[in-house]
Design a protein around this motif. Structure first.
Motif, short mmCIF file in Angstrom:
data_model
loop_
_atom_site.label_atom_id
_atom_site.label_comp_id
_atom_site.label_asym_id
_atom_site.label_seq_id
_atom_site.Cartn_x
_atom_site.Cartn_y
_atom_site.Cartn_z
N CYS A 85 2.78 6.02 -2.20
CA CYS A 85 2.01 6.05 -3.85
C CYS A 85 0.93 5.19 -3.78
CB CYS A 85 2.97 5.46 -4.57
SG CYS A 85 4.62 6.79 -4.75
N CYS A 86 -0.17 5.35 -4.65
CA CYS A 86 -1.20 4.72 -4.75
C CYS A 86 -0.49 3.29 -5.33
CB CYS A 86 -2.18 5.19 -5.84
SG CYS A 86 -3.57 4.36 -6.40
N GLN A 87 -1.35 2.04 -4.92
CA GLN A 87 -0.74 0.82 -5.24
C GLN A 87 -1.45 0.32 -6.56
OE1 GLN A 87 -1.64 -0.98 -1.01
NE2 GLN A 87 0.09 -2.13 -2.17
N ILE A 88 -2.32 1.30 -7.11
CA ILE A 88 -2.84 1.07 -8.48
C ILE A 88 -1.94 1.61 -9.83
CG2 ILE A 88 -4.79 1.46 -10.10
CD1 ILE A 88 -6.65 1.14 -8.00
N ASN A 89 -1.90 3.24 -9.70
CA ASN A 89 -1.03 3.98 -10.60
C ASN A 89 0.40 4.24 -10.18
OD1 ASN A 89 -1.60 6.07 -8.87
ND2 ASN A 89 -3.21 6.84 -10.18
N HIS B 52 1.08 6.78 -8.26
CA HIS B 52 1.62 7.99 -8.14
C HIS B 52 1.32 8.47 -6.61
CE1 HIS B 52 -0.19 8.84 -12.31
NE2 HIS B 52 0.67 8.42 -12.54
N ILE B 53 1.83 9.67 -6.12
CA ILE B 53 1.73 10.09 -4.86
C ILE B 53 0.25 10.50 -4.63
CG2 ILE B 53 2.09 11.99 -3.38
CD1 ILE B 53 4.67 10.61 -3.79
N MET B 54 -0.29 9.94 -3.80
CA MET B 54 -1.70 10.23 -3.10
C MET B 54 -1.83 11.47 -2.60
SD MET B 54 -2.29 6.31 -1.54
CE MET B 54 -1.06 6.18 -0.70
N LYS B 55 -3.14 11.97 -2.74
CA LYS B 55 -3.48 13.31 -2.18
C LYS B 55 -4.71 13.00 -1.06
CE LYS B 55 -2.60 16.09 -6.15
NZ LYS B 55 -2.42 15.15 -7.18
N ASN B 56 -5.45 11.95 -1.58
CA ASN B 56 -6.61 11.64 -0.61
C ASN B 56 -6.56 9.98 -0.30
OD1 ASN B 56 -8.82 11.73 0.93
ND2 ASN B 56 -10.11 12.19 -0.73
N PRO B 57 -5.52 9.60 0.50
CA PRO B 57 -5.39 8.30 0.55
C PRO B 57 -6.64 7.47 1.39
CG PRO B 57 -3.82 9.38 2.15
CD PRO B 57 -4.66 10.20 1.41
N VAL B 58 -6.95 6.48 0.87
CA VAL B 58 -7.73 5.62 1.69
C VAL B 58 -7.19 4.18 1.88
CG1 VAL B 58 -9.99 6.67 0.91
CG2 VAL B 58 -8.90 4.90 -0.52
N VAL B 59 -7.48 3.30 2.83
CA VAL B 59 -7.05 2.29 3.10
C VAL B 59 -8.15 1.10 3.47
CG1 VAL B 59 -7.12 2.51 5.86
CG2 VAL B 59 -5.36 0.76 4.74
N THR B 60 -7.73 -0.40 2.88
CA THR B 60 -8.69 -1.46 2.89
C THR B 60 -8.58 -2.17 4.17
OG1 THR B 60 -7.29 -2.94 2.00
CG2 THR B 60 -8.46 -1.65 0.46
N ALA B 61 -9.39 -3.03 4.57
CA ALA B 61 -9.21 -3.76 5.76
C ALA B 61 -7.78 -4.64 5.76
CB ALA B 61 -10.39 -4.48 5.86
N GLN B 62 -7.43 -4.95 4.46
CA GLN B 62 -6.35 -5.64 4.37
C GLN B 62 -4.89 -4.94 4.23
OE1 GLN B 62 -8.76 -6.24 2.13
NE2 GLN B 62 -9.90 -7.84 3.35
N GLY B 63 -5.14 -3.67 4.43
CA GLY B 63 -4.10 -2.88 4.53
C GLY B 63 -3.49 -2.05 3.16
N THR C 110 -8.81 6.90 -7.57
CA THR C 110 -8.36 5.88 -8.49
C THR C 110 -8.77 4.71 -8.07
OG1 THR C 110 -6.27 7.08 -8.40
CG2 THR C 110 -6.24 4.80 -9.35
N ILE C 111 -9.12 4.38 -6.87
CA ILE C 111 -9.68 3.12 -6.42
C ILE C 111 -11.35 3.20 -6.59
CG2 ILE C 111 -10.25 3.49 -4.09
CD1 ILE C 111 -9.56 0.33 -5.39
#
Length: 103
Positions: A20-24, A26-37, A44-45
């Motif tokens: 799930c997206c850490q903002i909303n 919801h189950i992600m479709k196109n997940p991205v990750v930050t350097a902090q994980g 959304t981001i």
């Protein structure tokens, strides 16, 4: 389950938190990750960064679009989970195999 991240109030209780997206939530479709994980749905981001400023909503650290990396391994896990859930729904829909052949 831990109580951190109360912003995940939209997450369905049956949805794995890591998908799930850490903002909303919801189950992600196109997940991205930050350097902090942190993992976010890409759209959304991007919306967050464009409307709330270039700061990570979880850590408060500076964050730009260039800092986001696609996460194909997580995307595959999400696809697999979605397929599994769809198969469970279809299996329960057709519990009575004989009903498949009644016209």
């Amino acid at each position: 389950s831990s109580s951190k991240g109360s912003s995940k109030g939209n997450r369905h209780p049956d949805w794995p938190e890591e998908l799930c997206c850490q903002i909303n939530g919801h189950i992600m479709k196109n997940p991205v990750v930050t350097a902090q994980g942190q993992h976010y749905e890409k759209e959304t981001i991007e919306l967050w960064l464009n409307t709330q400023g270039q700061v990570c909503p979880i850590t408060g650290c500076p964050l730009t679009l260039a800092d986001l990396t696609p996460s194909p391994a997580l995307q595959q896990r999400i696809i697999s989970w979605n397929i599994k859930k769809a198969m469970e729904v279809n299996a329960s829909t057709f519990d009575d195999q004989d009903a498949l052949y009644k016209f």
